[in-house]
Design a protein around this motif. Structure first.
Motif, PDB file in Angstrom:
ATOM      1  N   ASP A 222       0.223   1.152   5.440  1.00 47.06           N
ATOM      2  CA  ASP A 222       0.244  -0.412   5.269  1.00 47.06           C
ATOM      3  C   ASP A 222       1.256  -0.465   5.723  1.00 47.06           C
ATOM      4  O   ASP A 222       1.530  -1.896   4.924  1.00 47.06           O
ATOM      5  CB  ASP A 222       0.092  -0.911   3.485  1.00 47.06           C
ATOM      6  CG  ASP A 222      -0.103  -2.216   3.292  1.00 47.06           C
ATOM      7  OD1 ASP A 222      -1.218  -3.051   4.730  1.00 47.06           O
ATOM      8  OD2 ASP A 222      -0.199  -3.017   3.063  1.00 47.06           O
ATOM      9  N   GLY A 223       1.356   0.216   6.592  1.00 48.34           N
ATOM     10  CA  GLY A 223       3.063  -1.342   7.658  1.00 48.34           C
ATOM     11  C   GLY A 223       4.308  -0.478   7.967  1.00 48.34           C
ATOM     12  O   GLY A 223       4.543   0.360   6.828  1.00 48.34           O
TER      13      GLY A 223
ATOM     14  N   GLN B 177       8.328   2.519   6.034  1.00 48.11           N
ATOM     15  CA  GLN B 177       7.080   3.187   5.796  1.00 48.11           C
ATOM     16  C   GLN B 177       6.192   2.429   4.327  1.00 48.11           C
ATOM     17  O   GLN B 177       6.355   2.989   3.413  1.00 48.11           O
ATOM     18  CB  GLN B 177       6.220   4.034   6.427  1.00 48.11           C
ATOM     19  CG  GLN B 177       5.026   4.521   5.535  1.00 48.11           C
ATOM     20  CD  GLN B 177       4.579   3.894   7.346  1.00 48.11           C
ATOM     21  OE1 GLN B 177       4.247   4.085   8.345  1.00 48.11           O
ATOM     22  NE2 GLN B 177       3.875   3.411   6.641  1.00 48.11           N
ATOM     23  N   GLY B 178       5.676   1.685   4.294  1.00 48.33           N
ATOM     24  CA  GLY B 178       5.069   0.694   3.533  1.00 48.33           C
ATOM     25  C   GLY B 178       3.298   1.694   3.063  1.00 48.33           C
ATOM     26  O   GLY B 178       2.604   1.988   4.008  1.00 48.33           O
ATOM     27  N   PHE B 179       3.030   2.001   1.524  1.00 45.30           N
ATOM     28  CA  PHE B 179       1.723   2.249   1.360  1.00 45.30           C
ATOM     29  C   PHE B 179       1.346   1.496   0.344  1.00 45.30           C
ATOM     30  O   PHE B 179       2.257   0.545  -0.776  1.00 45.30           O
ATOM     31  CB  PHE B 179       2.246   3.554   1.068  1.00 45.30           C
ATOM     32  CG  PHE B 179       2.486   4.627   1.919  1.00 45.30           C
ATOM     33  CD1 PHE B 179       1.454   5.583   2.304  1.00 45.30           C
ATOM     34  CD2 PHE B 179       3.596   4.764   1.917  1.00 45.30           C
ATOM     35  CE1 PHE B 179       1.861   6.634   3.425  1.00 45.30           C
ATOM     36  CE2 PHE B 179       4.069   5.800   2.679  1.00 45.30           C
ATOM     37  CZ  PHE B 179       3.079   7.106   3.398  1.00 45.30           C
ATOM     38  N   ARG B 180      -0.483   1.258   0.103  1.00 46.09           N
ATOM     39  CA  ARG B 180      -0.785   0.288  -0.740  1.00 46.09           C
ATOM     40  C   ARG B 180      -1.908   1.784  -2.139  1.00 46.09           C
ATOM     41  O   ARG B 180      -2.813   2.111  -1.003  1.00 46.09           O
ATOM     42  CB  ARG B 180      -1.735  -0.621  -0.395  1.00 46.09           C
ATOM     43  CG  ARG B 180      -2.580  -1.594  -1.546  1.00 46.09           C
ATOM     44  CD  ARG B 180      -2.857  -2.909  -0.734  1.00 46.09           C
ATOM     45  NE  ARG B 180      -3.769  -2.654   0.164  1.00 46.09           N
ATOM     46  CZ  ARG B 180      -4.954  -2.789  -0.314  1.00 46.09           C
ATOM     47  NH1 ARG B 180      -4.834  -3.170  -1.475  1.00 46.09           N
ATOM     48  NH2 ARG B 180      -5.571  -3.001   1.280  1.00 46.09           N
TER      49      ARG B 180
ATOM     50  N   ALA C 172       3.794   2.261  -2.495  1.00 44.40           N
ATOM     51  CA  ALA C 172       4.581   3.182  -2.492  1.00 44.40           C
ATOM     52  C   ALA C 172       5.212   2.297  -1.401  1.00 44.40           C
ATOM     53  O   ALA C 172       5.499   2.351   0.279  1.00 44.40           O
ATOM     54  CB  ALA C 172       4.455   4.265  -2.159  1.00 44.40           C
ATOM     55  N   ALA C 173       7.105   2.844  -1.109  1.00 46.17           N
ATOM     56  CA  ALA C 173       7.751   2.894   0.346  1.00 46.17           C
ATOM     57  C   ALA C 173       8.728   4.224   0.599  1.00 46.17           C
ATOM     58  O   ALA C 173       9.435   4.873  -0.842  1.00 46.17           O
ATOM     59  CB  ALA C 173       9.028   1.924  -0.011  1.00 46.17           C
TER      60      ALA C 173
ATOM     61  N   LYS D 108      -0.804  -7.317   0.665  1.00 40.13           N
ATOM     62  CA  LYS D 108      -0.584  -6.647   1.890  1.00 40.13           C
ATOM     63  C   LYS D 108       1.080  -6.592   1.005  1.00 40.13           C
ATOM     64  O   LYS D 108       1.414  -6.643   0.636  1.00 40.13           O
ATOM     65  CB  LYS D 108      -0.447  -7.337   2.664  1.00 40.13           C
ATOM     66  CG  LYS D 108      -1.355  -7.299   3.511  1.00 40.13           C
ATOM     67  CD  LYS D 108      -1.810  -8.030   4.292  1.00 40.13           C
ATOM     68  CE  LYS D 108      -2.570  -8.505   4.987  1.00 40.13           C
ATOM     69  NZ  LYS D 108      -2.602  -9.108   6.901  1.00 40.13           N
ATOM     70  N   PHE D 109       1.766  -4.987   1.232  1.00 32.68           N
ATOM     71  CA  PHE D 109       3.008  -4.719   0.921  1.00 32.68           C
ATOM     72  C   PHE D 109       3.970  -5.458   1.556  1.00 32.68           C
ATOM     73  O   PHE D 109       4.923  -5.910   0.421  1.00 32.68           O
ATOM     74  CB  PHE D 109       2.721  -2.864   1.930  1.00 32.68           C
ATOM     75  CG  PHE D 109       4.161  -2.079   2.245  1.00 32.68           C
ATOM     76  CD1 PHE D 109       4.987  -1.775   0.830  1.00 32.68           C
ATOM     77  CD2 PHE D 109       5.580  -2.485   2.513  1.00 32.68           C
ATOM     78  CE1 PHE D 109       5.319  -0.936   0.575  1.00 32.68           C
ATOM     79  CE2 PHE D 109       6.687  -1.984   2.590  1.00 32.68           C
ATOM     80  CZ  PHE D 109       7.085  -1.000   1.244  1.00 32.68           C
TER      81      PHE D 109
END
Length: 374
Positions: A88-89, A102-105, A113-114, A193-194
């Motif tokens: 997610d970005g 690095q972002g996650f959803r 998650a980061a 959003k992240f």
């Protein structure tokens, strides 16, 4: 709370304390030599405003990450995707160290998650975070403990023995998060959003730290001990805390100024003229900044006098010393400011414009106009 702020702050504070330790040793070693250099160095150390993280942060999108271990980062990413986390970005930020994130959803577990790395450390860290409906959140992280306190609204599970070298370790972190979420009601991530979530996390954490006045004496001592350094002196502790105090003062002052100007019906010309004349004092104001402002006002005419008289005491130094005594004698900076106003000459008094009680107790004054229009 995502652990990025703690990791960055811990590294920065450790660096500051190391520099201060070296400085005070040099100051003692060469106490009879280069006194002028010593004063200049001390002044520079006291003005390390950039050595505190920003109180608000903006994530900047990146096209490609520059991980220290790209293969490990790829393995972690693949495992997270298998566990239901969607990328997610990819972002970078400066806090004040450079960080890649690095972002996650994960919609299934209602968690973010980061995967991140502070460039000065070259160590990949992973945070798994879930917001709960009661306003708290749970974080599972493999980041090292830097000795910093955590707010009550944040529950932290630290698994810093995991270096994320194997996919099983990522799965272990996810399993621990799911275990902690049993029986809890999580916040629905629909539409979230992240990037927005991360910046909101950061702001809430910084608001908590602002209420505490920045880093505490206990945190500075704890970080110094964890880095294997001797316990810092009171002077070293105050110098280490000063960048935070300056950052908080500047942030709150800017917010109060913006709110005041936005809610005041003035023309563009009046707005520009007023901006330079506003004097704002609040409960978190730095005494040194107010002393400088008051001294400039008191000694304005002296600054215009080009004649030098070696027999007379420097009026600027005299005013500064008197103001320092006032501010040192008061616990509350606003009370000290009220006393200091009595030192202003009759033709240079500040005019109170308004006061605020929320979100910060403050007073806004207008200083005299020192120049004539042509």
């Amino acid at each position: 709370m995502m652990m990025i702020v703690y990791v960055a702050l811990g590294v920065v504070l450790g660096f500051v304390l190391l520099i201060l330790l070296v400085w005070f040793w040099l100051k003692w070693k060469f106490r009879n030599f280069a006194a002028r250099f010593a004063e200049e160095f001390a002044s520079a150390m006291a003005q390390m405003g950039g050595m505190a993280p920003p109180l608000r942060i903006d994530l900047e999108p990146m096209q490609e990450a520059d991980w220290s271990d790209g293969d490990k980062a790829d393995s972690i990413t693949e495992t997270l995707i298998e566990l239901g986390y969607e990328p997610d970005g990819l972002f970078e930020a400066y806090a004040p160290l450079q960080i890649e994130i690095q972002g996650f959803r994960n919609s299934q577990s209602s968690s973010f998650a980061a995967l991140y790395e502070i460039k000065q450390m070259d160590r990949l860290c992973l945070d798994l975070v879930a917001d709960l409906s009661d306003g708290t959140h749970i974080t599972v992280s493999n980041a090292e403990d830097k000795g910093l306190d955590h707010p009550q609204f944040s529950k932290l599970i630290r698994l810093d023995h995991l270096d994320l070298s194997e996919p099983e370790q990522v799965r272990e972190m996810h399993a621990r998060l799911l275990e902690e979420l049993q029986g809890e009601t999580t916040v629905d991530l629909t539409g979230q959003k992240f990037e927005d979530n991360f910046e909101s996390f950061w702001a809430r954490e910084m608001d908590w730290r602002m209420e505490r006045g920045g880093v505490t004496t206990e945190e500075v001592i704890r970080i110094s001990a964890r880095n294997g350094e001797p316990e810092p002196s009171e002077e070293e502790i105050e110098l280490a805390k000063r960048p935070w105090k300056q950052q908080i003062d500047n942030f709150i002052t800017d917010q109060i100024r913006k709110d005041y100007l936005n809610n005041t019906n003035m023309s563009g010309k009046e707005w520009e003229e007023t901006l330079d004349r506003l004097v704002i004092v609040h409960e978190y104001s730095e005494a040194s900044h107010l002393i400088d402002t008051l001294t400039d006002t008191i000694c304005y005419e002296s600054d215009l006098d080009d004649e030098d008289d070696d027999d007379e005491e420097d009026p600027y130094l005299k005013a500064e010393q008197e103001l320092n005594q006032i501010f040192r004698s008061e616990v509350c900076v606003m009370n000290a400011f009220h006393r200091a106003l009595d030192l202003l000459p009759p033709d240079r008094k500040y005019t109170l414009q308004t006061t605020t009680e929320s979100p910060w107790k403050s007073e806004i004054y207008l200083s005299p106009k020192y120049y004539d229009e042509y």
